[in-house]
Every structure is written in C-alpha cells, then in structure tokens.
Design a protein around this motif. Structure first.
Motif, PDB file in Angstrom:
ATOM      1  N   CYS A  86       0.876  -1.078  -0.128  1.00 56.96           N
ATOM      2  CA  CYS A  86      -0.045   0.087   0.078  1.00 56.96           C
ATOM      3  C   CYS A  86       0.916   1.404  -0.048  1.00 56.96           C
ATOM      4  O   CYS A  86       1.982   1.191   0.443  1.00 56.96           O
ATOM      5  N   GLN A  87       0.305   2.358  -0.566  1.00 55.96           N
ATOM      6  CA  GLN A  87       1.206   3.611  -0.716  1.00 55.96           C
ATOM      7  C   GLN A  87       1.310   4.378   0.776  1.00 55.96           C
ATOM      8  O   GLN A  87       2.237   4.727   1.201  1.00 55.96           O
ATOM      9  N   ASP A  88       0.166   4.006   1.643  1.00 61.75           N
ATOM     10  CA  ASP A  88       0.483   4.457   3.173  1.00 61.75           C
ATOM     11  C   ASP A  88       0.988   3.278   3.631  1.00 61.75           C
ATOM     12  O   ASP A  88       0.478   2.350   4.141  1.00 61.75           O
ATOM     13  N   GLY A 167      -1.753   1.928   8.812  1.00 58.33           N
ATOM     14  CA  GLY A 167      -2.159   3.079   7.784  1.00 58.33           C
ATOM     15  C   GLY A 167      -3.169   3.957   8.573  1.00 58.33           C
ATOM     16  O   GLY A 167      -3.860   3.692   9.489  1.00 58.33           O
ATOM     17  N   GLY A 169      -5.974   5.581   7.167  1.00 55.02           N
ATOM     18  CA  GLY A 169      -7.389   5.170   7.111  1.00 55.02           C
ATOM     19  C   GLY A 169      -7.715   4.117   8.117  1.00 55.02           C
ATOM     20  O   GLY A 169      -8.871   4.013   8.569  1.00 55.02           O
ATOM     21  N   SER A 170      -6.745   2.999   8.230  1.00 54.87           N
ATOM     22  CA  SER A 170      -7.137   2.001   9.112  1.00 54.87           C
ATOM     23  C   SER A 170      -7.152   2.519  10.437  1.00 54.87           C
ATOM     24  O   SER A 170      -8.080   2.084  11.249  1.00 54.87           O
ATOM     25  N   THR A 203     -13.936   3.312   3.853  1.00 55.81           N
ATOM     26  CA  THR A 203     -12.762   3.944   3.675  1.00 55.81           C
ATOM     27  C   THR A 203     -11.524   3.116   4.174  1.00 55.81           C
ATOM     28  O   THR A 203     -10.347   3.563   3.721  1.00 55.81           O
ATOM     29  N   ALA A 204     -11.622   2.353   5.007  1.00 48.52           N
ATOM     30  CA  ALA A 204     -10.225   1.631   5.198  1.00 48.52           C
ATOM     31  C   ALA A 204     -10.055   0.246   4.605  1.00 48.52           C
ATOM     32  O   ALA A 204      -9.472  -0.737   4.940  1.00 48.52           O
ATOM     33  N   CYS A 205     -10.612   0.242   3.370  1.00 53.06           N
ATOM     34  CA  CYS A 205     -10.367  -0.652   2.399  1.00 53.06           C
ATOM     35  C   CYS A 205     -10.689  -2.267   2.933  1.00 53.06           C
ATOM     36  O   CYS A 205      -9.885  -3.016   3.269  1.00 53.06           O
ATOM     37  N   CYS A 299      -6.900  -3.735   7.904  1.00 50.38           N
ATOM     38  CA  CYS A 299      -7.680  -3.452   6.635  1.00 50.38           C
ATOM     39  C   CYS A 299      -6.866  -4.342   5.705  1.00 50.38           C
ATOM     40  O   CYS A 299      -6.123  -5.569   6.020  1.00 50.38           O
ATOM     41  N   SER A 300      -6.895  -4.000   4.426  1.00 44.49           N
ATOM     42  CA  SER A 300      -6.468  -4.991   3.596  1.00 44.49           C
ATOM     43  C   SER A 300      -4.642  -4.906   3.227  1.00 44.49           C
ATOM     44  O   SER A 300      -4.291  -5.644   2.924  1.00 44.49           O
ATOM     45  N   ALA A 301      -4.165  -3.956   4.058  1.00 44.69           N
ATOM     46  CA  ALA A 301      -2.691  -3.859   4.396  1.00 44.69           C
ATOM     47  C   ALA A 301      -2.613  -4.556   5.593  1.00 44.69           C
ATOM     48  O   ALA A 301      -2.298  -3.679   6.547  1.00 44.69           O
ATOM     49  N   ARG A 303      -1.109  -5.721   8.106  1.00 41.38           N
ATOM     50  CA  ARG A 303       0.674  -5.721   8.364  1.00 41.38           C
ATOM     51  C   ARG A 303       0.828  -5.793   9.771  1.00 41.38           C
ATOM     52  O   ARG A 303       0.914  -5.077  10.278  1.00 41.38           O
ATOM     53  N   PRO A 416      -5.486   5.055  -3.854  1.00 41.19           N
ATOM     54  CA  PRO A 416      -6.437   6.063  -3.414  1.00 41.19           C
ATOM     55  C   PRO A 416      -6.231   6.206  -1.983  1.00 41.19           C
ATOM     56  O   PRO A 416      -6.273   5.353  -1.129  1.00 41.19           O
ATOM     57  N   LYS A 441     -11.231   6.657  -2.626  1.00 37.03           N
ATOM     58  CA  LYS A 441     -11.948   5.478  -2.135  1.00 37.03           C
ATOM     59  C   LYS A 441     -12.760   5.810  -0.879  1.00 37.03           C
ATOM     60  O   LYS A 441     -12.647   6.861  -0.146  1.00 37.03           O
ATOM     61  N   GLY A 465      -6.233  -0.234  -1.245  1.00 37.38           N
ATOM     62  CA  GLY A 465      -5.353  -1.298  -1.115  1.00 37.38           C
ATOM     63  C   GLY A 465      -4.466  -2.085  -2.147  1.00 37.38           C
ATOM     64  O   GLY A 465      -3.836  -2.922  -1.848  1.00 37.38           O
TER      65      GLY A 465
HETATM   66  S1  SF4 Z   1      -5.142  -0.655   2.665  1.00 37.48           S
HETATM   67 FE1  SF4 Z   1      -6.506   1.335   2.783  1.00 37.48          FE
HETATM   68  S2  SF4 Z   1      -6.794   1.480   4.828  1.00 37.48           S
HETATM   69 FE2  SF4 Z   1      -5.033  -0.068   4.707  1.00 37.48          FE
HETATM   70  S3  SF4 Z   1      -3.323   1.289   4.895  1.00 37.48           S
HETATM   71 FE3  SF4 Z   1      -3.587   0.913   2.927  1.00 37.48          FE
HETATM   72  S4  SF4 Z   1      -5.129   2.764   2.138  1.00 37.48           S
HETATM   73 FE4  SF4 Z   1      -4.705   2.600   4.304  1.00 37.48          FE
END
Ligand code: SF4
Length: 517
Positions: A86-88, A167, A169-170, A203-205, A299-301, A303, A416, A441, A465
């Motif tokens: 993820c970019q974040d 991240g 958003g998460s 919003t948190a994928c 979230c989908s990242a 981690r 996004p 997103k 994500g």
């Molecule tokens: S997957 Fe979505 S919520 Fe999780 S870190 Fe990346 S942008 Fe943020």
C-alpha cells in the motif's frame, strides 16, 4: 510459524549469581529492519487464503470477487519487494513483552528506532509522520519516526514483539464507546453492533479483520486490546470467563456478528457479502460503573508480524512469499467502459453521465493528484478571493499521495486515499468549475452528492489497498507540478492507462453507498 533468523542471538551471562540472556542492541535493530521490510511487502498466508476463498464462494458478489482478485494481484507485485503493498506504509508500532532476565546491550528504544529509520530510508516506502512545530504548523519528519513503542516488563528471559505498520485510514476506524450495563443484553448488544459496524464504511479498504472488545479496566486497555485482537495476537484466549476476571473470546458472538456483516450488503468495497474476513469479540473485566466498548479493524494492508528473542535465537513470523499460488487459473474482470481523460472536461462528464451508478470504468489519460494539504491551501485561496489553478478545472482529481518510486519505474505504490477528508471543500470547488470528476476510496457526505447533482460532477471509487499494481502497471508518468513543499502531498500530474474504478456518485443525485444494499 516463526523462522529463525541469521542474526546474532543472545548469550547467557551470569550476574550476581543469576543467569541472564544478553542480546546486542544491533541484533534488535537488524530484527526490526527485517520485520518492517517483510511486513511492507508480504501478507500472512491465512489472509491470502481468505481472499482466495472469496473467489471460490458462489455467494460472493461479482464486485467482491473483483476486489479480492485485485488484492491478490497486488500482493503478487508487492512480494517482489520493490513496491510496498500500500502507498500508506503506515505508522511503525512495536508492542510486546520483555522478560526481566533478558538484557539488551545498549539502548533498546534507540535500537528499534534505528531499524525503523533504516527500513523507511532504504526502501520505496512513504514517510507519513508529521511533527507539530506550533499548534497550527506541521512538517513531515522525513524518517517515519517517531514510532509508537510499548513494551511491557514481565517475568522470564524472552522478548516477544509484534511489529505493525498501521495506515492512517485503518487507524481512523478505531472507536471507543462509553456504555453502561444496560448494553449487556443479547438483542441490545447485536443491535448496537449492527448500527456501529455500518459506520465503519469502506474507507479503510475492506474486507476487514474486525475486532470488538467489551469491557476493560480503562479506556486505553480496551483500545489496546482492540489493536492486538485485530492483529490476531489474542486468538488463544479461553472461550469463557471466570471469577478471576480473565479475558475471553466469545466465539458464538463472533459468528453472529460475522453473519450480521455479511448481510449488510457493503461487501468488499463495492457491494456484496465480504465486508469482513472475520470477527474477534473479546470480553474484559470492568469497573462496575463503566463499560468501555472498543471497535477497530485491520485493513487490506494487513501488516503485522510477530518476533521472539529467546535462548534458541532470534525468530520472525514467516509471511507468504508466493502469493501467486492463490491466483485462479482463469481470471475474469467485469465489463468496463473506457473513458478517455484527454478530452475537455465537459466531454469527460458527458461520457460519465451516460453511465449508471456502480458501472465499472477504465480511465486513460491525465489526472491531477491533490489531497489534504493542497485542499487546505485551495480553501484559503478561495476564501481570499484568489483564482484556482487551471489544473483543478481541466483534469479529474485523484486524491492520493505516492510512496517513493523504485528505481527503474515511473511511479511508486500509488493507491487512493480516503475521499471523505476532502468533502468540506467540494461544493465550493465545484461551484467554481473545479473537481468535477474526483477519484478516491470510500463513501462521501451527502453534501458531495448534492454538489455533484448541482454542478454536474462525479465521484469514482478505486479499489483501496491495491496500490502496488496501480503504481507498477497503471500509472505511466508522474510529474510534480505545484506545492513541492508538501512532499508526497504536493500536486502531481499523472498519466494513467486503464485505471480501474466504479461510478459511485453521478450527476443525478445517485450514490452507490446510499442505495439499499
Ligand atoms: S489498505 Fe487502505 S486503509 Fe489500509 S493502509 Fe492502505 S490505504 Fe490505508
């Protein structure tokens, strides 16, 4: 499963007649560096198995399957260890327990911070930490430090750690509710979560690993337990409580709440069944006069990675190195409408105006990237009566901020960000002909839906994500064009080819997330 690392492990030393384990601080630095490198690129095998199960479930919606496939493809690219998933790339969080008979030969916090600094400096990650210079002025620290490091002292001679890269958003989807004993009735509790879980939005994928904690001796204990539960670090808790006040997992309630999420219709970002992969519900003791209830997600990242230092050596959780084995042999994508972005804005909007909400689109051409700091500046410019930059009216706006670009590529991971943070600016921007087409997103405020209807605007949703695949395969060129002082939050002009998205809000008052799901 933990695997042993080739890092110098601890030695046994005698001190005042007792035996201790002593580990060099440099080993802790090396462990931290490897943990955050692995977790930035790799996912747990179980998480990938859950994504694959969505593809194989005939009850999953077509959009559930599309998102799951994109996330597995993203994992395959990230596992090559150039593009982070993820970019974040998150706030670095290190939590754990240190036995009092384990000695670190050197400053422990500094050793962990050095590992974090090195990982973020040496890889194509993103620096996300903002230092407050005054109450109102901030500056990116440029190292991704400070980190959150919470290590508890316990008996024994082992050091058990969990490294998390969380991240924004998460993290923003962590909630505390101060409730009362009245909530502890089966029907009332389920109704409460039916209402609260819906507010998580997309919003948190999602799909999410959802964690719920009921009780806690303090608000912070409740929320810390949420974080650990979302990382699946408390899975071995017993299934019932006793008079000592021990924490337990309520697996029956977990199944009921998972079922609830599957019927909400939000699905894996664009409607369907898979809003959550799984649910953890943990019950803690509490003061008779308070009932903290916590909720959060991974979230989908997804981690997090466990590590251990003990007498046998230094160990790190083995993440999945071959996510390609979860790809199906036949991959189908929903029929998408191609939209040429290299035409006047009126023509782009005319093309989008023919499409129903939820239509998949493939976007090719020029986009402008701008997010929080730029929107704050634009807000100031509008308040001062200044004209907006021409790029705001000429091109669609992608709310995003890239990770660093790996050598030899046009872009870094570039998915996004959460659209809702830009909501307050939209009516005024669109009133001036800017931000007619927005891409990001998650769901948006009713004011954005009304503004799009009034000004002929659109909001397109991208899969949150899946940043590595957008960065490597979709974004062809990235050029910084304004506000360079904002670093990754500057304005960029990007060229994209077949950027996948869905029509979420149209120019007729339609809103995908407001429809009955
Ligand atoms: S997957 Fe979505 S919520 Fe999780 S870190 Fe990346 S942008 Fe943020």
């Amino acid at each position: 499963m933990l695997t042993k690392l080739l890092i110098a492990g601890p030695e046994v030393v005698g001190l005042s007649g007792a035996h201790f384990l002593r580990v060099d601080a440099s080993s802790l630095t090396a462990l931290t560096e490897q943990a955050f490198a692995d977790v930035s690129h790799l996912l747990r095998t179980g998480h990938l198995e859950q994504l694959r199960a969505i593809l194989d479930d005939p009850e999953a919606s077509q959009n559930d399957r599309f998102v799951a496939l994109e996330l597995i493809k993203n994992a395959v690219i990230a596992a090559e260890r150039e593009f982070p998933s993820c970019q974040d790339t998150g706030t670095a969080i290190v939590t754990g327990k240190k036995g009092q008979n384990l000695l670190v030969n050197g400053p422990m916090r500094a050793a962990i911070e050095e590992g974090i600094r090195t990982t973020w400096a040496s890889r194509a990650l993103r620096y996300s930490q903002m230092a407050p210079l005054t109450m109102y002025e901030e500056k990116n620290t440029g190292t991704n430090l400070p980190a959150q490091i919470d290590i508890e002292a316990v008996e024994g001679e082992a050091l058990d750690l969990i490294f998390m890269a969380k991240g924004g958003g998460s993290a923003n989807k962590t909630f505390l509710y101060q409730e009362t004993r009245r909530l502890l009735e089966p029907d009332r509790l389920l109704a409460f979560f039916d209402e609260k879980i819906r507010t998580l939005g997309t919003t948190a994928c999602p799909p999410y690993h959802l964690a719920i904690v009921i009780g806690g001796l303090s608000a912070e204990q409740c929320l810390k337990t949420v974080k650990l539960a979302s990382a699946r670090a408390l899975d071995d808790l017993p299934g019932d409580g006793d008079i000592t006040g021990r924490p337990f997992r309520d697996r029956g309630l977990e199944a009921q709440i998972l079922d609830l999420t599957r019927k909400m219709g939000m699905g894996a970002q664009f409607g369907g069944k898979y809003f959550c992969h799984d649910v953890r519900v943990i019950r803690l003791p509490r003061h008779g006069g308070s009932l903290p209830v916590g909720m959060g997600v991974s979230c989908s990242a997804d981690r997090q990675i466990k590590a251990r230092i003990d007498r046998e050596g230094i160990w790190l959780e083995a993440l999945e190195r071959d996510p390609a084995r979860f790809l199906p042999q036949v991959q189908t994508a929903p029929e998408a409408v191609r939209i040429d972005l290299n035409q006047p804005m009126t023509a782009i909007c005319a093309a989008l105006s023919k499409l129903a909400v939820s239509t998949p689109v493939l976007l090719s051409g020029t986009m402008i990237v701008a997010r929080d700091l730029v929107h704050a500046e634009l807000g100031r410019m509008m308040a001062a009566g200044q004209p907006l930059p021409g790029y705001m009216t000429d091109h669609p706006i992608y709310y995003a901020g890239p990770a660093k670009t790996p050598a030899g590529h046009a872009s870094g991971s570039f998915g996004p960000t959460t659209a809702a943070r830009m909501d307050p600016y939209v009516p005024e921007l669109q009133g001036r002909g800017a931000s007619r087409v927005m891409i990001a997103k998650g769901n948006r405020a009713a004011s954005v839906v009304q503004s799009c209807k009034a000004h002929g605007g659109f909001y397109l949703g991208s899969v949150g994500g899946a940043a590595a695949s957008l960065g490597r395969d979709v974004i062809r060129k990235v050029e910084q064009i304004d506000f360079p002082q904002f670093g990754m939050e500057a304005v960029f002009r990007i060229e994209v080819q077949d950027f996948p998205a869905f029509v979420i809000i149209d120019d007729k008052g339609g809103d995908f997330f407001a429809r009955p799901q």
